[in-house]
Design a protein around this motif. Structure first.
Motif, short mmCIF file in Angstrom:
data_model
loop_
_atom_site.label_atom_id
_atom_site.label_comp_id
_atom_site.label_asym_id
_atom_site.label_seq_id
_atom_site.Cartn_x
_atom_site.Cartn_y
_atom_site.Cartn_z
N GLU A 144 0.62 -1.17 -0.11
CA GLU A 144 -0.02 0.29 -0.07
C GLU A 144 0.93 0.96 -0.36
OE1 GLU A 144 -3.69 2.29 2.10
OE2 GLU A 144 -2.12 -0.35 2.94
N GLU A 190 -11.78 -10.15 -0.40
CA GLU A 190 -12.31 -10.59 -0.55
C GLU A 190 -13.40 -9.29 -0.42
OE1 GLU A 190 -16.01 -12.39 3.36
OE2 GLU A 190 -14.09 -13.07 2.67
N GLN A 191 -12.49 -8.34 0.11
CA GLN A 191 -13.42 -6.54 -0.60
C GLN A 191 -13.50 -6.26 -1.77
OE1 GLN A 191 -10.77 -4.50 2.47
NE2 GLN A 191 -12.62 -4.01 4.06
N ALA A 192 -12.82 -6.50 -2.32
CA ALA A 192 -12.66 -6.15 -3.57
C ALA A 192 -13.52 -6.72 -3.98
CB ALA A 192 -11.99 -6.31 -4.29
N ARG A 194 -16.45 -8.39 -3.10
CA ARG A 194 -18.06 -8.04 -2.69
C ARG A 194 -18.72 -6.45 -3.58
NH1 ARG A 194 -20.17 -10.84 0.71
NH2 ARG A 194 -19.20 -12.13 2.69
N PHE A 195 -17.87 -6.36 -3.57
CA PHE A 195 -17.75 -4.81 -4.19
C PHE A 195 -18.24 -4.97 -6.09
CE2 PHE A 195 -15.98 -1.46 -7.47
CZ PHE A 195 -16.36 -0.77 -7.27
N GLY A 206 -10.82 1.28 -4.86
CA GLY A 206 -9.52 0.92 -3.59
C GLY A 206 -9.16 2.30 -2.85
N PHE A 208 -8.23 -1.65 -1.69
CA PHE A 208 -8.96 -3.24 -1.10
C PHE A 208 -7.58 -3.86 -0.54
CE2 PHE A 208 -12.19 -2.20 -3.98
CZ PHE A 208 -13.66 -1.70 -3.13
N SER A 210 -5.73 -7.21 0.78
CA SER A 210 -5.81 -8.58 0.99
C SER A 210 -4.90 -9.45 1.11
CB SER A 210 -6.56 -9.19 -0.74
OG SER A 210 -4.77 -9.30 -1.34
N VAL A 214 -2.44 -4.92 -2.59
CA VAL A 214 -3.57 -4.02 -2.65
C VAL A 214 -4.14 -4.17 -3.98
CG1 VAL A 214 -3.79 -1.56 -2.25
CG2 VAL A 214 -2.08 -2.78 -1.26
N HIS A 215 -5.25 -3.78 -3.82
CA HIS A 215 -6.23 -4.25 -5.06
C HIS A 215 -7.30 -2.75 -5.76
CE1 HIS A 215 -4.86 -8.31 -4.97
NE2 HIS A 215 -5.18 -8.38 -4.00
#
Length: 269
Positions: A144, A190-192, A194-195, A206, A208, A210, A214-215
């Motif tokens: 990040e 998982e966060q990305a 779900r988005f 972003g 996001f 993981s 970072v994505h």
């Protein structure tokens, strides 16, 4: 009182009473003689967590029941395989023992007729439905700290994300990749994921985080599930039909041996 006394002195009454007591005692001990299969809440939580992480959705009570039943089925098959000595010389024991026992259960099955294949196709269209696909642009950074605070704004203003992205699996250098729902979490976290599933926006979002890095992601398109025609899957139908017959044989065998096990499911709802 006279009738009761006479009954108590009757040898046949004593015989029936002793028989009833023996039957009751045997019934009580039978469950103790059965092998115990315990599925506790921690095991259930693990099964559900793994499946929900892959599918990116919560499981219903009915689906959780199905997961538990599948676990119990495999445990029974594993123990039955062990009893038959299928573990001999097998290094990957549990899974291979289950597969060996499934193979032993299979009787010779005749080839299906054309009519049977057509009926099977119509009754199992979900098998021949390609999953939904999400088209995604992806900018990946290993750390990040490599990401500037205004990177998201630059992306949404048209910055070339391919020039900014580090190398990451198959996504590097591709302006848009088709990804089924089941692979979103493993690629982007998982966060990305779900988005991507839930958004109606085509804007970048972003960062996001993981376990991979970072994505930043942008959903650029969506393809709904597609049902294949019977001509497209005709080469696979005989094998699938036979697999279904095998499934029925296995179910019958499981029903036969299931009574040998004392199955306890400790599940809090």
């Amino acid at each position: 009182m006279t009738i009761k006394r006479a009954l108590l002195k009757e040898p046949l009454f004593h015989f029936l009473l002793i028989g009833a007591l023996i039957f009751l005692a045997d019934s009580m001990l039978a469950s103790e003689r059965k092998e115990l299969i315990l599925v506790d809440q921690s095991s259930i939580d693990y099964l559900v967590k793994q499946q929900e992480k892959l599918s990116l959705r919560s499981y219903s009570d009915e689906e959780i029941d199905q997961l538990i039943e599948a676990y119990i089925e495999d445990e029974i098959l594993y123990r039955e395989a062990y009893k038959r000595g299928l573990n001999q010389g097998d290094t990957r024991m549990r899974r291979n023992m289950i597969l060996k026992l499934r193979g032993l259960m299979v009787a010779e099955i005749d080839a299906p007729s054309e009519a049977q294949l057509k009926d099977f196709y119509q009754n199992n269209l979900e098998r021949y439905t390609a999953p939904e696909q999400f088209q995604v642009d992806h900018l990946y950074l290993s750390d990040e700290n490599h990401s500037s605070k205004d990177l998201l704004e630059k992306l949404n203003q048209g910055a070339d994300f391919r020039a900014l992205s580090e190398s990451y699996l198959k996504t590097y250098g591709q302006s848009s990749i088709d990804v089924p729902r089941s692979e979103l979490a493993s690629l982007f976290g998982e966060q990305a994921a779900r988005f991507i599933v839930e958004t109606d926006s085509s804007e970048w979002m972003g960062p996001f985080a993981s376990s991979n890095g970072v994505h930043f992601v942008r959903r650029t398109g969506y393809t709904p599930p597609q049902v294949a025609t019977i001509d497209q899957v005709i080469d696979y139908l005989p094998m699938d039909w036979q697999s279904e017959q095998v499934r029925q044989l296995i179910d019958a065998e499981l029903e036969r041996v299931r009574e040998n096990y004392n199955i306890i499911v400790e599940r809090s709802k």
